[in-house]
Design a protein around this motif. Structure first.
Motif, PDB file in Angstrom:
ATOM      1  N   ALA A  91     -38.373  -3.366  -4.876  1.00 36.06           N
ATOM      2  CA  ALA A  91     -37.694  -4.666  -5.124  1.00 36.06           C
ATOM      3  C   ALA A  91     -38.384  -5.379  -5.573  1.00 36.06           C
ATOM      4  N   TRP A  92     -37.917  -6.305  -6.784  1.00 32.42           N
ATOM      5  CA  TRP A  92     -38.695  -7.063  -7.730  1.00 32.42           C
ATOM      6  C   TRP A  92     -38.355  -8.655  -7.583  1.00 32.42           C
ATOM      7  N   GLY A  93     -37.075  -9.001  -7.170  1.00 24.20           N
ATOM      8  CA  GLY A  93     -36.496 -10.218  -7.433  1.00 24.20           C
ATOM      9  C   GLY A  93     -35.650 -10.588  -6.202  1.00 24.20           C
ATOM     10  N   ILE A  94     -35.251 -11.812  -5.790  1.00 27.36           N
ATOM     11  CA  ILE A  94     -34.676 -12.243  -4.705  1.00 27.36           C
ATOM     12  C   ILE A  94     -33.921 -13.821  -5.107  1.00 27.36           C
ATOM     13  N   ASN A  95     -32.701 -14.149  -4.792  1.00 25.61           N
ATOM     14  CA  ASN A  95     -32.259 -15.250  -5.112  1.00 25.61           C
ATOM     15  C   ASN A  95     -32.123 -16.140  -3.554  1.00 25.61           C
ATOM     16  N   SER A  96     -31.564 -17.392  -3.587  1.00 26.60           N
ATOM     17  CA  SER A  96     -31.443 -18.238  -2.260  1.00 26.60           C
ATOM     18  C   SER A  96     -30.524 -17.441  -1.237  1.00 26.60           C
ATOM     19  N   ARG A  97     -29.551 -16.770  -1.698  1.00 26.91           N
ATOM     20  CA  ARG A  97     -28.722 -16.272  -0.503  1.00 26.91           C
ATOM     21  C   ARG A  97     -29.212 -14.765  -0.027  1.00 26.91           C
ATOM     22  N   GLY A  98     -30.527 -14.392  -0.641  1.00 25.63           N
ATOM     23  CA  GLY A  98     -31.099 -13.220  -0.060  1.00 25.63           C
ATOM     24  C   GLY A  98     -30.672 -11.882  -0.891  1.00 25.63           C
ATOM     25  N   ASP A  99     -29.899 -12.089  -2.094  1.00 28.23           N
ATOM     26  CA  ASP A  99     -29.624 -10.789  -2.884  1.00 28.23           C
ATOM     27  C   ASP A  99     -30.623 -10.425  -3.209  1.00 28.23           C
ATOM     28  N   VAL A 100     -30.880  -9.038  -3.710  1.00 27.72           N
ATOM     29  CA  VAL A 100     -32.180  -8.700  -3.987  1.00 27.72           C
ATOM     30  C   VAL A 100     -31.863  -7.560  -5.302  1.00 27.72           C
ATOM     31  N   VAL A 101     -32.807  -7.816  -6.269  1.00 27.57           N
ATOM     32  CA  VAL A 101     -32.971  -6.721  -7.435  1.00 27.57           C
ATOM     33  C   VAL A 101     -34.064  -5.967  -7.555  1.00 27.57           C
ATOM     34  N   GLY A 102     -33.896  -4.741  -7.973  1.00 25.08           N
ATOM     35  CA  GLY A 102     -35.132  -4.026  -8.361  1.00 25.08           C
ATOM     36  C   GLY A 102     -34.646  -2.573  -9.049  1.00 25.08           C
ATOM     37  N   SER A 103     -35.501  -1.592  -8.790  1.00 21.61           N
ATOM     38  CA  SER A 103     -35.232  -0.340  -9.554  1.00 21.61           C
ATOM     39  C   SER A 103     -35.306   0.784  -8.507  1.00 21.61           C
ATOM     40  N   ARG A 104     -34.472   1.934  -8.748  1.00 21.37           N
ATOM     41  CA  ARG A 104     -34.655   2.846  -7.797  1.00 21.37           C
ATOM     42  C   ARG A 104     -34.430   4.424  -8.541  1.00 21.37           C
TER      43      ARG A 104
END
Length: 188
Positions: free
Chosen positions: A55-68
């Protein structure tokens, strides 16, 4: 056993994302697991069906981005978006096939990152949103070998870096798509 967690981003609410290593029997292989930590819910995995994920990033709603990498470390990695309100983890529709990693997300669900599995070798910066995919790399000077978009703000301004072939350069891309190099610091 498991290794120490690495926190990679947090939002204004104090939610933290990152990953930790896990040793998996019977061959004692090391796998990585993305996590989301909140004060109310504690530490929780966010990509449970993938063998290797970050997991690399998160916004104020708690949505998360990354790689898998759904099938393990020797298989391609793919950018993912975890939507906290639904608990759904999915790919970023419209990204070209092949390796990718999502590194940051803003509250408009604009996501930035890179195509390619190694940011130092042939990667291409991208911007993704619900309306489509932009290959930011195409805006760099000829001879640019690789580029990575590392952040995006609420206005849709993207930052990152690229290798011009002669030197590493930091860039900013405004919301209209105009790329600008950041000045080099004084000194050597």
């Amino acid at each position: 056993g498991s290794g120490a967690p690495a926190a990679t981003a947090l939002n204004a609410s104090g939610d933290v994302v990152g990953h930790s290593s896990v040793t998996v029997p019977p061959y004692n292989t090391t796998e990585f697991r993305a996590f989301l930590y909140t004060v109310d819910e504690g530490l929780q995995p966010i990509v449970p069906l993938s063998l290797r994920n970050f997991a690399w990033g998160i916004n104020s709603r708690g949505d998360v981005v990354g790689s898998r990498s759904p099938e393990g470390p020797s298989f391609p990695t793919e950018a993912f978006l975890y939507t906290r309100s639904t608990g759904v983890v999915g790919n970023l529709p419209g990204l070209p096939a092949g390796d990718s990693a999502a590194l940051a997300i803003n509250d408009a669900n604009q996501v930035v990152g890179h195509l390619g599995n190694n940011p130092y070798w042939g990667a291409r910066a991208f911007l993704w949103s619900d309306t489509g995919f932009v290959d930011i790399h195409t805006g760099f000077p000829p001879g640019t070998s690789h580029s990575v978009a590392t952040g995006i703000n609420a206005a849709g301004v993207v930052d990152g870096w690229y290798d011009s072939g002669a030197s590493m350069r930091a860039f900013v891309r405004d919301a209209n798509g105009v790329l600008s190099d950041l000045p080099r610091p004084p000194g050597k």
